[in-house]
Scaffold this motif. Structure first.
Motif, PDB file in Angstrom:
ATOM      1  N   SER A  47       0.834  -1.207   0.000  1.00 44.50           N
ATOM      2  CA  SER A  47       0.000   0.000   0.000  1.00 44.50           C
ATOM      3  C   SER A  47       0.868   1.256   0.000  1.00 44.50           C
ATOM      4  N   ASN A  48       2.177   1.093   0.157  1.00 43.18           N
ATOM      5  CA  ASN A  48       3.051   2.265   0.072  1.00 43.18           C
ATOM      6  C   ASN A  48       3.182   2.787  -1.359  1.00 43.18           C
ATOM      7  N   LEU A  49       2.614   2.081  -2.317  1.00 43.45           N
ATOM      8  CA  LEU A  49       2.557   2.634  -3.674  1.00 43.45           C
ATOM      9  C   LEU A  49       1.666   3.878  -3.696  1.00 43.45           C
ATOM     10  N   LEU A  50       0.859   4.038  -2.627  1.00 46.28           N
ATOM     11  CA  LEU A  50      -0.090   5.155  -2.591  1.00 46.28           C
ATOM     12  C   LEU A  50       0.439   6.354  -1.807  1.00 46.28           C
ATOM     13  N   THR A  51       1.389   6.114  -0.891  1.00 46.67           N
ATOM     14  CA  THR A  51       1.738   7.132   0.110  1.00 46.67           C
ATOM     15  C   THR A  51       2.632   8.241  -0.466  1.00 46.67           C
ATOM     16  N   PRO A  52       2.597   9.413   0.150  1.00 52.73           N
ATOM     17  CA  PRO A  52       3.236  10.595  -0.443  1.00 52.73           C
ATOM     18  C   PRO A  52       4.718  10.761  -0.092  1.00 52.73           C
ATOM     19  N   THR A  53       5.377  11.629  -0.835  1.00 51.73           N
ATOM     20  CA  THR A  53       6.760  12.004  -0.527  1.00 51.73           C
ATOM     21  C   THR A  53       6.737  13.257   0.317  1.00 51.73           C
ATOM     22  N   ILE A  54       6.730  13.076   1.591  1.00 50.73           N
ATOM     23  CA  ILE A  54       6.834  14.213   2.507  1.00 50.73           C
ATOM     24  C   ILE A  54       7.106  13.654   3.882  1.00 50.73           C
ATOM     25  N   GLY A  55       7.775  14.436   4.692  1.00 53.72           N
ATOM     26  CA  GLY A  55       8.124  13.932   6.022  1.00 53.72           C
ATOM     27  C   GLY A  55       7.909  14.971   7.090  1.00 53.72           C
ATOM     28  N   ASP A  56       8.127  14.538   8.317  1.00 50.77           N
ATOM     29  CA  ASP A  56       7.995  15.409   9.471  1.00 50.77           C
ATOM     30  C   ASP A  56       9.020  16.539   9.408  1.00 50.77           C
ATOM     31  N   ALA A  57       8.660  17.682   9.952  1.00 48.80           N
ATOM     32  CA  ALA A  57       9.529  18.854   9.871  1.00 48.80           C
ATOM     33  C   ALA A  57      10.831  18.658  10.640  1.00 48.80           C
ATOM     34  N   ASN A  58      10.845  17.792  11.637  1.00 51.35           N
ATOM     35  CA  ASN A  58      12.052  17.589  12.425  1.00 51.35           C
ATOM     36  C   ASN A  58      12.804  16.329  12.029  1.00 51.35           C
ATOM     37  N   THR A  59      12.060  15.257  11.814  1.00 47.78           N
ATOM     38  CA  THR A  59      12.700  13.955  11.641  1.00 47.78           C
ATOM     39  C   THR A  59      12.692  13.454  10.211  1.00 47.78           C
ATOM     40  N   MET A  60      11.864  14.059   9.364  1.00 45.44           N
ATOM     41  CA  MET A  60      11.666  13.588   7.989  1.00 45.44           C
ATOM     42  C   MET A  60      11.075  12.174   7.935  1.00 45.44           C
ATOM     43  N   ILE A  61      10.476  11.738   9.032  1.00 39.81           N
ATOM     44  CA  ILE A  61       9.742  10.473   8.976  1.00 39.81           C
ATOM     45  C   ILE A  61       8.555  10.677   8.046  1.00 39.81           C
ATOM     46  N   PRO A  62       8.378   9.784   7.056  1.00 36.51           N
ATOM     47  CA  PRO A  62       7.361  10.023   6.025  1.00 36.51           C
ATOM     48  C   PRO A  62       5.931  10.038   6.575  1.00 36.51           C
ATOM     49  N   GLU A  63       5.095  10.815   5.889  1.00 31.13           N
ATOM     50  CA  GLU A  63       3.688  10.896   6.302  1.00 31.13           C
ATOM     51  C   GLU A  63       2.888   9.796   5.598  1.00 31.13           C
ATOM     52  N   THR A  64       2.951   8.607   6.160  1.00 30.43           N
ATOM     53  CA  THR A  64       2.226   7.497   5.541  1.00 30.43           C
ATOM     54  C   THR A  64       0.924   7.205   6.270  1.00 30.43           C
ATOM     55  N   LYS A  65       0.633   7.965   7.306  1.00 28.79           N
ATOM     56  CA  LYS A  65      -0.551   7.643   8.101  1.00 28.79           C
ATOM     57  C   LYS A  65      -1.757   8.509   7.744  1.00 28.79           C
ATOM     58  N   ALA A  66      -1.594   9.488   6.857  1.00 29.06           N
ATOM     59  CA  ALA A  66      -2.740  10.296   6.444  1.00 29.06           C
ATOM     60  C   ALA A  66      -2.507  10.806   5.030  1.00 29.06           C
ATOM     61  N   PHE A  67      -3.335  10.327   4.101  1.00 28.08           N
ATOM     62  CA  PHE A  67      -3.258  10.777   2.713  1.00 28.08           C
ATOM     63  C   PHE A  67      -4.614  10.526   2.076  1.00 28.08           C
ATOM     64  N   MET A  68      -4.772  10.927   0.815  1.00 29.99           N
ATOM     65  CA  MET A  68      -6.099  10.852   0.211  1.00 29.99           C
ATOM     66  C   MET A  68      -6.116   9.840  -0.937  1.00 29.99           C
ATOM     67  N   VAL A  69      -7.215   9.085  -1.013  1.00 31.36           N
ATOM     68  CA  VAL A  69      -7.347   8.066  -2.059  1.00 31.36           C
ATOM     69  C   VAL A  69      -8.761   8.058  -2.626  1.00 31.36           C
ATOM     70  N   ASN A  70      -8.886   7.286  -3.693  1.00 31.70           N
ATOM     71  CA  ASN A  70     -10.201   6.932  -4.203  1.00 31.70           C
ATOM     72  C   ASN A  70     -10.315   5.419  -4.121  1.00 31.70           C
ATOM     73  N   ILE A  71     -11.556   4.938  -4.108  1.00 32.13           N
ATOM     74  CA  ILE A  71     -11.769   3.495  -4.064  1.00 32.13           C
ATOM     75  C   ILE A  71     -12.874   3.146  -5.038  1.00 32.13           C
ATOM     76  N   GLU A  72     -12.627   2.172  -5.885  1.00 29.33           N
ATOM     77  CA  GLU A  72     -13.609   1.746  -6.884  1.00 29.33           C
ATOM     78  C   GLU A  72     -13.633   0.233  -6.931  1.00 29.33           C
ATOM     79  N   LYS A  73     -14.815  -0.288  -7.288  1.00 28.28           N
ATOM     80  CA  LYS A  73     -14.916  -1.727  -7.472  1.00 28.28           C
ATOM     81  C   LYS A  73     -14.065  -2.137  -8.673  1.00 28.28           C
TER      82      LYS A  73
END
Lengths: 839, 269, 204
Positions: A812-838
């Motif tokens: 599912s990391n194929l979906l996650t963004p390139t951005i990190g925390d301002a201090n640690t640069m730990i990636p923001e994989t816990k909140a992003f936007m998607v669509n879902i279709e059958k």
């Protein structure tokens, strides 16, 4: 860890696993301990048996929530709003521990009068430079008297004292506002605030268990800071059953971080030198904090002792006072350079790397924006994949969308031993270094990591010796005395005990310290004896004391528990100096009496501390002449409610994730996202939407965008380990969790015509994956800013390479963004936007 | 397999349960659904993993199989604030009055161990599947060779003083192993007045500490085996022998009292 | 009175009967071994439970085929109920009196008819069918329970009825065994036991 170091002085779990059983209230937020740290739940359940309340706050109802007394949903990425609301509740209802706040935190400190906060500056603190997206932290300085001592108001009434500023700052986080941002119903908020704040009384304690659900955000550090502030207000740091407990994502992450896993630190959290720090003196001066506070221990004042001892461990006899102990040979970062995970793969994609060692990891699945990572790997000339199994990283060139004939990367697979096939120590989240023995030989050609490194080192060193090269000194001068050597000087077999002893450190000459003689060649008993003159070595000052003349302390297995609190002081060894509960001198009153007599961690018997190893052996605060303040790692001796060291502000402020379901930050129109994060895709002013052509197509994002209307988060499951490389190959585990899934609410499922068990496509601005739909009441729609917002969640433990028929799906990391925390640069994989279709 | 070696020591059959009976106390309230027990069971019993698919739930495999002796069921009940997610171990209950043993026609295929477990011996199983019908909990399964397979309380571990693999692995104490009597008093001490299986079917070897009704967890409120089995076992089975004996006795009596119907022709020889 | 032999059964009937009887005995014994753990030694004699199971299954097949074939021999006669049958029943076949004699009977008396219809036909079919269900259709718990019950119930009936059948055809009625050995009976025997049939066969 950045938040914990800022708040308390050390970047680690303050307490330890067993101590969770002593809590009265346990908040599990930003982690899912039942699923990802199941053994910790032994202690959670012990606490519950004694009447403790368990609170679970999570976007979805997890296996942790299933066991909780109180559960509240919140939208991914809104944690700071939730917690700032709690701070407001605690202050408004005067539920804080006043004695604690006054004596053990910087709440009385007075900040300079020009200091302004987001409420006044529309979303930023004083000192913000929008062009550089950086703060000038000088704007956050404290007022000082003529002696350079910080001005304080022990009544906490001065409008510029930290306490009043905090009150003012959090006053914007009303219940209504928090409900609108988080989607958590108001009655739930109050119930949880009330339950948690009940631990403000000295005889009650509350603990927080958090993990990657907090760190993996653009505001990750500040989320943890918010919690640290709450714990300080309630007097829950340094006490039994309290603390801010970071649950590490792997069994030995604490150990590997202690031993410099990250680019910006050397072992023992010493700093990686920067290019401009030309000499050891400059370097030491830069990182040795000074203080004018009369009662501060300022332990980091010992910095040069630790850095010199480290250099002596690195370079042995080659490190002399004349050559600054080899400081010159230490690799240095450019000034301002960030070499964290996201940056590495970004630069790799730009073609700046020739080679790459993927050592015990699987970035093709674990890295945020994994599609970008996979493309980046194709830019390499060579890659060495050290792992138990082949994985998506080693086989990236034959993965989905790849054309092997166009990829030049040469991949070397080195099979390595599993943890039970080699001897050594692991350090758990509670800082316990536990010695483990080898249980079996590694199969086939697999070798322990130390064997592989020894071979690499020997061959590289020989090449440098034979052929010279640009700068051979750092390699050829390394001390490498880890076992018996061949006549040519190669270590035959690496002895883990030799490494452990080097980490502990030796006296390198006969030395008299505090009237006691230490013979040359003996092991240093504790870091208090380390020297800055080259007479001692220590590979990691924090671990000094772990392997002494008394033996391997990490191998101890005594079940003695003199305090009855479950400290087990003779089971393994714990840094620092076997202290089980950090900052434990904050658990006593001015006279050194435990403030919670039911669970005394330490007490002063008139001449010394009894109980746990005290966090500093000085007498209690009443003895103003001899005492030292409780938070010895902070220059001012107290914990930081006001944290002037972080990149994104001294107080935590709510900002939206890079991708979010709202048009603007409900709290400040101009700053939707964390103003101090490094952007990989340029934004337009105003709502901070992606600017056309603002970056690499791989780094694109989409916020408040009708194409991707649903909030998504990622997580692990109990049944799989990280990306699943170890567990997908186990039929037993695969049988339980065979395929990638996406969880969604019945409401959203109905809207999209999806039924449980259907195959669906989940897509973000960067990629898509198929998944099996799990339609469940455990997800429910949120009301955010009066609109319905749906959230979904997917695990990231699957990959195309195994099962071989592809039936498991992909990461599912194929979906996650390139951005990190301002201090640690730990990636923001816990909140992003998607669509879902059958599908 | 070690089972067979241990088996030699075991009494072959019978329902007389040892007084120092071992058992499990399952407390779903403590279960976090980690399924460590599900894996540990497979590991100890050397059972292969089956290929499965996700059916829109965490629960997998969908049912017990001959390769799955212990399964955690995931049950979602209610919604909103009333939502509950329940986890419960599904496995052999090791009944005192074991329906499977009652109906098993092959002595030793199912047998009672010294510790009170209902164990099995595949070599002796004739594959009739009567035990499937006899079990009130729908537990026994048949492998490809048509031999019975189910939880045997790790009889090959407990015979040597070890805990069953599931209990050993459980991190929270949701599966607790010990002397049955001690488990009962332990459960009472921690506040469970009644236990599921305390007296049912003569007392189950696996006790459940429920706060909700058993049916909440998909278990029968009052477990009992099919009435035809009690009828058969209690009445008909003795009747068969009585019938056989009775018929013989009746014939003999008739012969002596009434006597045969001789053909009066003065001998036909 | 002249010595005359009447043919009561054909060779086909006799063969069938003995196949049925033999398979019954095997089934009965292995069944006992399966039913009662204390009698499980019987199956040891049959080569152990596994072999006994196979013998029981295939023996069951033989029994069932033989059973069906047997029916052809008496079914038509067994379902026809006559005045003599009524009288036979009201006098209980004369078996409980040394003096009372039922009226002359046809080839089959009412007792035999009942035995054929109830024991052989109904319970024979029941035990065979339930046996096949347990063998081939044992996928559902309900089916197994039902078949098992039926099988066992029928077993009791056989356990009760067959010994009596043997007694009646041997010790209780001397000369009867010939019917199934030689196939012939003496005219005197025929007159006594099946008077009407004897008359039809020309014995006065």
């Amino acid at each position: 860890m950045a938040a914990l170091a800022e708040s308390f002085g050390r970047g680690a779990m303050t307490n330890h696993w067993i101590d969770i059983r002593n809590s009265d209230v346990i908040l599990i937020m930003g982690s899912n301990a039942a699923e990802n740290h199941p053994v910790s739940f032994k202690w959670v359940m012990e606490a519950r048996k004694k009447g403790a309340k368990l609170i679970s706050v999570d976007p979805r109802f997890t296996r942790t929530s299933a066991k909780a007394d109180l559960y509240a949903p919140l939208r991914s990425g809104s944690d700071i709003a939730f917690l700032n609301g709690m701070i407001k509740y605690i202050i408004d209802n005067e539920l804080y521990d006043e004695f604690y706040v006054k004596h053990y935190t910087n709440a009385p400190f007075i900040v300079n009068k020009d200091f302004k906060m987001p409420g006044e500056l529309d979303g930023v603190f004083s000192g913000y430079d929008p062009k550089k997206r950086k703060y000038n932290k000088k704007a956050w300085a404290f007022q000082k008297d003529e002696n350079g001592v910080i001005r304080k108001d022990m009544t906490l009434q001065d409008p510029y004292c930290v306490f009043q500023l905090l009150k003012k700052h959090t006053s914007r986080y009303t219940l209504d506002m928090v409900e609108k941002i988080t989607g958590t119903p108001k009655d739930k908020l109050v119930e949880i605030y009330k339950t948690y704040a009940s631990s403000g009384k000295p005889d009650r304690s509350a603990t927080i268990m958090y993990a990657m659900g907090w760190t993996q955000h653009t505001v990750g550090t500040q989320i943890i800071r918010t919690m640290a502030i709450i714990q300080l207000l309630l007097g829950n740091i340094g006490v039994s059953g309290g603390g801010v407990n970071a649950l590490r994502g792997e069994s030995n992450v604490q150990g590997s971080t202690d031993h410099c896993l990250l680019f910006h630190i050397l072992p023992g959290y010493l700093k990686t030198p920067r290019a401009s720090q030309q000499t050891l003196t400059e370097y030491n001066n830069k990182y040795t904090p000074k203080t004018n506070e009369p009662m501060s221990a300022n332990w980091w004042g010992n910095y040069p002792k630790y850095s010199v001892s480290l250099l002596k461990a690195h370079y042995g006899a080659k490190a002399t006072p004349e050559n600054e102990f080899g400081y010159e040979w230490l690799p240095k970062l450019d000034d301002g350079q960030n070499a964290s995970w996201i940056m590495l793969f970004h630069e790799m994609l730009l073609g700046k790397f020739k080679g790459f060692f993927a050592w015990g990891q699987n970035p093709a699945c674990s890295g945020t924006n994994a599609g970008k990572v996979r493309k980046a790997l194709a830019k390499l000339e060579w890659m060495v994949n050290v792992n138990l199994f082949d994985n998506e990283t080693g086989s990236f060139w034959r993965g989905p969308g790849m054309n092997p004939s166009e990829i030049k990367t040469e991949v070397f697979q080195l099979p390595c031993a599993a943890s039970c096939e080699k001897e050594g120590s692991i350090t758990n989240s509670g800082r316990w270094a536990q010695w483990r023995y080898k249980a079996a030989d590694p199969p086939g050609e697999a070798k322990p990591d130390s064997w592989i490194i020894n071979e690499l080192f020997w061959r590289v060193k020989r090449l440098y010796e034979k052929e010279g090269g640009v700068y051979p000194d750092p390699v050829v001068n390394l001390a490498w005395d880890y076992g018996p050597k061949t006549p040519e000087g190669k270590v035959r077999v690496i002895d883990p005990h030799a490494i452990a002893r080097e980490i502990n450190g030796y006296f390198l000459e006969d030395k008299v310290i505090k009237g006691k003689l230490f013979k040359k060649g003996t092991l240093v008993p504790s870091f208090a004896y380390l020297q800055d003159d080259g007479s001692t070595s220590s590979g990691n000052w924090l671990y000094c004391g772990s392997y002494t003349e008394k033996g391997n302390m990490m191998a101890r297995r005594s079940k003695k528990d003199p305090t009855g609190l479950g400290l087990y002081p003779e089971w393994s060894w714990c840094w620092p100096v076997n202290r089980r509960i950090l900052y434990n001198r904050a658990s006593v009153d001015l006279n050194g009496r435990p403030r919670n007599p039911k669970r005394p961690v330490i007490y002063w018997n008139g001449s010394k501390w009894v109980g746990d190893v005290p966090d500093g052996g000085w007498p209690p605060l009443i003895n103003k002449a001899k005492t030292r303040l409780a938070f010895i790692m902070k220059p001012a001796g107290v914990a930081h409610i006001f944290g002037p060291g972080r990149a994104d502000g001294p107080f935590p402020e709510h900002y939206e994730p890079l991708e979010c379901p709202v048009q603007e930050n409900p709290l400040s129109k101009s700053h939707r996202i964390n103003p101090a994060v490094k952007l990989f895709f340029e934004v337009e002013d105003g709502q901070e939407k992606p600017r056309k052509g603002g970056g690499l197509p791989e780094d694109i994002f989409a916020t408040y965008d009708s194409r991707y209307p649903y909030v998504a988060t990622t997580y692990r499951v109990t049944e799989h380990w990280q990306t699943g490389v170890l567990t997908r190959h186990l039929p037993w585990q695969l049988e339980m969790m065979p395929q990638i899934f996406v969880e969604l609410s019945p409401e959203l499922a109905k809207e999209k015509g999806i039924r449980s068990g259907d195959k669906v496509i989940v897509s973000s601005a960067r990629g898509k994956v198929w998944a099996i739909a799990i339609v469940t009441n455990r997800f429910r729609p949120f009301k955010i800013m009066d609109k319905t917002v749906h959230q979904v969640g997917l695990p990231w433990c699957f990959g195309w390479q195994y099962p071989e028929d592809g039936s498991g799906g992909d990461s599912s990391n194929l979906l996650t963004p390139t951005i990190g925390d301002a201090n640690t640069m730990i990636p923001e994989t816990k909140a992003f936007m998607v669509n879902i279709e059958k599908a | 397999m070690a089972l067979e070696q241990v088996d030699i020591k075991r009494r072959l059959s019978g329902v007389d349960v040892p007084t120092r009976r071992k058992g499990l106390l399952v407390t779903p309230e403590l279960c976090i659904g980690c399924r460590g027990c599900q894996t540990a069971c497979k590991e100890w019993n050397k059972l292969p993993g089956d290929r499965t698919v996700n059916r829109g739930t965490y629960e997998n495999p969908p049912d017990l199989t001959p390769n799955l002796f212990n399964r955690i069921r995931f049950v979602e009940v209610g919604s909103g604030d009333a939502l509950k997610w329940l986890f419960i171990s599904q496995r052999c209950m090791h009944c005192t009055d074991a329906g499977c043993m009652k109906v098993c026609p092959a002595p030793g295929a199912l047998y009672r161990t010294d510790e009170g477990a209902v164990a099995f011996n595949k070599d002796k199983c004739i594959g009739c599947k009567f035990c499937v019908a006899g079990c009130p909990f729908n537990i026994p399964r048949y492998d490809e060779q048509g031999r019975v397979a189910k939880c045997h309380l790790c009889s090959d571990r407990i015979a040597y003083g070890l805990q069953p693999a599931c209990a050993k692995t459980c991190p929270t104490g949701a599966i607790r192993f010990g002397d049955r009597e001690e488990l009962v008093s332990y459960a009472k001490n921690v506040g469970f007045k009644s236990l599921y299986g305390m007296n049912d079917l003569g007392g189950l070897g696996v006790l459940y500490a429920f706060k909700e009704k058993p049916s909440y967890y998909g278990l029968p409120d009052k477990p009992d085996f099919a009435p035809t089995i009690s009828l058969w076992k209690g009445i008909l089975k003795p009747l068969a022998l009585i019938g056989l004996g009775g018929a013989l006795a009746a014939a003999a009596t008739h012969y002596i009292t009434v006597g045969p119907k001789e053909t009066d022709e003065g001998g036909e020889e | 009175m002249e010595k005359r032999l009447l043919q009561k059964t054909t060779a086909w009937e006799r063969c069938n009967h003995w196949i049925l009887a033999l398979s019954f005995i095997v089934l009965f014994l292995t069944g006992l071994g399966f039913l009662y753990q204390s009698l499980n030694w019987i199956n040891t004699v049959f080569g152990g439970n596994h072999l006994a199971k196979e013998i029981h299954r295939w023996g069951g097949l033989v029994f069932a085929i033989s059973l069906i074939l047997t029916m052809g021999n008496y079914f038509a006669e067994a379902v026809s109920f006559t005045e003599e049958d009524k009288k036979w029943l009201s006098s209980l076949g004369g078996y409980f009196s040394r003096t009372e004699e039922p009226p002359p009977q046809g080839r089959l008396n009412a007792g035999q008819k009942l035995f054929y219809l109830v024991v052989v036909l109904i319970f024979g079919l029941a035990i065979s069918l339930s046996g096949f269900m347990l063998w081939f259709f044992n996928t559902s718990r309900g089916l197994i329970l039902f078949a098992h019950f039926l099988h066992n119930l029928s077993y009791i009936v056989f356990a009760f009825a067959v010994p009596l059948h043997i007694y009646l055809s041997t010790a209780a009625n001397p000369g009867t065994l010939r019917v199934m050995t030689r196939g012939t009976v003496s005219a005197a025997w025929a007159k006594k036991h099946h008077g009407k049939w004897a008359r039809d066969m020309g014995v006065d």
